[in-house]
Design a protein around this motif. Structure first.
Motif, PDB file in Angstrom:
ATOM      1  N   ARG A   1      63.272   8.565  34.056  1.00 26.50           N
ATOM      2  CA  ARG A   1      62.699   9.338  35.156  1.00 26.50           C
ATOM      3  C   ARG A   1      63.491  10.637  35.253  1.00 26.50           C
ATOM      4  N   THR A   2      62.857  11.691  35.682  1.00 24.19           N
ATOM      5  CA  THR A   2      63.559  12.971  35.790  1.00 24.19           C
ATOM      6  C   THR A   2      64.773  12.859  36.717  1.00 24.19           C
ATOM      7  N   ALA A   3      64.671  12.054  37.757  1.00 23.34           N
ATOM      8  CA  ALA A   3      65.777  11.883  38.701  1.00 23.34           C
ATOM      9  C   ALA A   3      66.985  11.184  38.067  1.00 23.34           C
ATOM     10  N   ASP A   4      66.777  10.490  36.934  1.00 20.98           N
ATOM     11  CA  ASP A   4      67.861   9.784  36.244  1.00 20.98           C
ATOM     12  C   ASP A   4      68.736  10.713  35.404  1.00 20.98           C
ATOM     13  N   ILE A   5      68.256  11.938  35.156  1.00 16.84           N
ATOM     14  CA  ILE A   5      68.967  12.873  34.285  1.00 16.84           C
ATOM     15  C   ILE A   5      69.592  13.954  35.157  1.00 16.84           C
ATOM     16  N   PRO A   6      70.918  13.947  35.319  1.00 16.54           N
ATOM     17  CA  PRO A   6      71.555  14.920  36.208  1.00 16.54           C
ATOM     18  C   PRO A   6      71.536  16.336  35.626  1.00 16.54           C
TER      19      PRO A   6
END
Length: 154
Positions: free
Chosen positions: A67-72
Protein backbone atom coordinates in the motif's frame (compact mmCIF):
# COMPACT_ATOMS: atom_id res chain seq x y z
CA UNK A 1 58.21 -55.24 -7.76
CA UNK A 2 55.53 -55.84 -5.25
CA UNK A 3 51.72 -55.99 -5.65
CA UNK A 4 49.48 -53.06 -4.74
CA UNK A 5 50.47 -49.73 -3.31
CA UNK A 6 48.29 -47.24 -1.41
CA UNK A 7 47.41 -43.83 -2.79
CA UNK A 8 50.26 -41.35 -3.11
CA UNK A 9 48.35 -38.77 -1.05
CA UNK A 10 45.84 -40.41 1.30
CA UNK A 11 42.89 -38.27 2.43
CA UNK A 12 43.41 -37.44 6.07
CA UNK A 13 40.70 -36.82 8.60
CA UNK A 14 41.80 -33.18 8.79
CA UNK A 15 41.36 -32.75 5.00
CA UNK A 16 37.89 -34.33 5.07
CA UNK A 17 36.74 -32.13 7.98
CA UNK A 18 38.08 -29.00 6.27
CA UNK A 19 36.25 -29.84 3.04
CA UNK A 20 32.95 -30.39 4.83
CA UNK A 21 33.41 -27.16 6.80
CA UNK A 22 34.12 -25.23 3.61
CA UNK A 23 30.96 -26.55 1.98
CA UNK A 24 28.94 -25.56 5.05
CA UNK A 25 30.42 -22.06 4.97
CA UNK A 26 29.41 -21.69 1.30
CA UNK A 27 25.84 -22.68 2.15
CA UNK A 28 25.71 -20.26 5.08
CA UNK A 29 26.98 -17.35 2.99
CA UNK A 30 24.49 -18.13 0.24
CA UNK A 31 21.64 -18.20 2.76
CA UNK A 32 22.67 -14.82 4.17
CA UNK A 33 22.02 -13.20 0.80
CA UNK A 34 18.29 -13.98 0.85
CA UNK A 35 15.50 -11.67 1.94
CA UNK A 36 13.17 -12.52 4.77
CA UNK A 37 10.47 -10.14 3.57
CA UNK A 38 7.56 -11.42 1.51
CA UNK A 39 4.83 -10.02 -0.65
CA UNK A 40 1.08 -10.21 -0.16
CA UNK A 41 -0.30 -13.41 1.35
CA UNK A 42 3.20 -14.43 2.49
CA UNK A 43 4.37 -15.29 -1.04
CA UNK A 44 7.65 -13.86 -2.31
CA UNK A 45 7.20 -11.09 -4.84
CA UNK A 46 8.45 -11.85 -8.32
CA UNK A 47 11.14 -9.67 -9.81
CA UNK A 48 10.63 -8.02 -13.15
CA UNK A 49 13.23 -7.62 -15.79
CA UNK A 50 11.63 -4.62 -17.46
CA UNK A 51 13.42 -1.41 -18.31
CA UNK A 52 10.54 0.84 -17.24
CA UNK A 53 11.63 2.64 -14.05
CA UNK A 54 8.12 2.53 -12.65
CA UNK A 55 6.28 5.33 -10.96
CA UNK A 56 3.44 5.21 -13.51
CA UNK A 57 -0.13 5.67 -12.35
CA UNK A 58 -3.28 4.08 -13.67
CA UNK A 59 -5.30 0.91 -13.43
CA UNK A 60 -4.33 -2.67 -14.03
CA UNK A 61 -1.09 -4.32 -13.16
CA UNK A 62 -0.14 -7.53 -11.47
CA UNK A 63 0.28 -8.63 -7.90
CA UNK A 64 -0.12 -6.04 -5.13
CA UNK A 65 3.28 -5.42 -3.53
CA UNK A 66 2.30 -2.85 -0.91
CA UNK A 67 0.00 0.00 0.00
CA UNK A 68 1.28 3.51 -0.63
CA UNK A 69 1.00 4.23 3.11
CA UNK A 70 3.45 1.34 3.78
CA UNK A 71 6.28 3.09 1.89
CA UNK A 72 7.71 6.03 3.87
CA UNK A 73 8.77 9.21 2.09
CA UNK A 74 12.57 9.18 1.75
CA UNK A 75 12.53 5.45 2.50
CA UNK A 76 11.21 2.22 1.12
CA UNK A 77 10.56 -1.43 1.73
CA UNK A 78 12.11 -4.66 0.47
CA UNK A 79 9.33 -6.98 -0.69
CA UNK A 80 10.66 -10.32 -1.91
CA UNK A 81 12.87 -9.68 -4.94
CA UNK A 82 11.81 -6.03 -5.30
CA UNK A 83 12.57 -2.88 -3.33
CA UNK A 84 9.89 -0.16 -3.55
CA UNK A 85 10.88 3.41 -2.68
CA UNK A 86 9.23 6.81 -2.28
CA UNK A 87 12.00 9.36 -2.98
CA UNK A 88 9.52 12.29 -2.94
CA UNK A 89 5.96 12.54 -1.69
CA UNK A 90 3.71 10.60 -4.06
CA UNK A 91 6.56 9.35 -6.30
CA UNK A 92 7.08 5.57 -6.14
CA UNK A 93 9.93 3.66 -7.77
CA UNK A 94 10.91 0.00 -7.77
CA UNK A 95 14.17 -1.86 -8.37
CA UNK A 96 15.60 -5.33 -8.10
CA UNK A 97 16.46 -6.07 -4.46
CA UNK A 98 19.59 -7.94 -5.58
CA UNK A 99 22.81 -5.96 -5.12
CA UNK A 100 24.79 -5.69 -8.34
CA UNK A 101 28.08 -6.27 -6.51
CA UNK A 102 27.75 -9.90 -5.42
CA UNK A 103 24.03 -10.61 -5.46
CA UNK A 104 23.23 -10.07 -1.78
CA UNK A 105 19.71 -8.89 -0.96
CA UNK A 106 19.49 -5.22 -0.06
CA UNK A 107 17.95 -4.88 3.38
CA UNK A 108 16.61 -1.38 3.96
CA UNK A 109 16.04 2.11 2.60
CA UNK A 110 16.78 5.22 4.64
CA UNK A 111 17.56 8.84 3.78
CA UNK A 112 16.77 8.07 0.10
CA UNK A 113 19.49 5.40 -0.01
CA UNK A 114 18.98 1.68 -0.64
CA UNK A 115 21.50 -0.15 1.54
CA UNK A 116 23.20 -3.51 1.01
CA UNK A 117 24.47 -5.01 4.28
CA UNK A 118 27.02 -7.38 2.73
CA UNK A 119 29.67 -4.86 1.63
CA UNK A 120 27.90 -1.54 2.36
CA UNK A 121 27.04 -0.57 -1.21
CA UNK A 122 24.47 2.24 -1.36
CA UNK A 123 22.08 3.03 -4.21
CA UNK A 124 20.01 6.17 -4.90
CA UNK A 125 16.34 5.48 -4.12
CA UNK A 126 15.13 7.66 -7.01
CA UNK A 127 16.99 5.98 -9.88
CA UNK A 128 18.93 2.99 -8.48
CA UNK A 129 22.32 4.51 -9.34
CA UNK A 130 25.37 3.63 -7.25
CA UNK A 131 26.03 6.19 -4.53
CA UNK A 132 28.78 4.21 -2.77
CA UNK A 133 30.58 1.04 -3.86
CA UNK A 134 31.96 -1.56 -4.09
CA UNK A 135 28.98 -2.01 -6.49
CA UNK A 136 29.65 -0.36 -9.85
CA UNK A 137 26.32 -1.01 -11.64
CA UNK A 138 22.93 0.48 -10.74
CA UNK A 139 20.07 -1.64 -9.46
CA UNK A 140 17.89 -2.74 -12.40
CA UNK A 141 14.49 -1.01 -12.37
CA UNK A 142 11.28 -2.97 -11.87
CA UNK A 143 8.01 -1.88 -13.44
CA UNK A 144 5.21 -0.94 -11.04
CA UNK A 145 1.79 0.68 -11.28
CA UNK A 146 0.25 2.84 -8.56
CA UNK A 147 -3.50 2.21 -8.55
CA UNK A 148 -5.20 4.28 -5.86
CA UNK A 149 -3.44 3.25 -2.65
CA UNK A 150 -2.07 -0.01 -4.10
CA UNK A 151 1.36 -0.53 -5.60
CA UNK A 152 1.36 -3.41 -8.08
CA UNK A 153 3.85 -5.10 -10.34
CA UNK A 154 3.16 -3.91 -13.88
Amino acid sequence: MSGTQGPAHPVTRRTAVAAVGGAGLCLALTACGGSDESGAAGEPAASTGTKDPGGATGGGGGKVLARTADIPEGGGKVIGDVVVTQPKAGEFKAFSAKCTHQGCAVKNVSDNMINCPCHNSMFDASDGSVHKGPATSPLPPASIVVDGDSIRLA
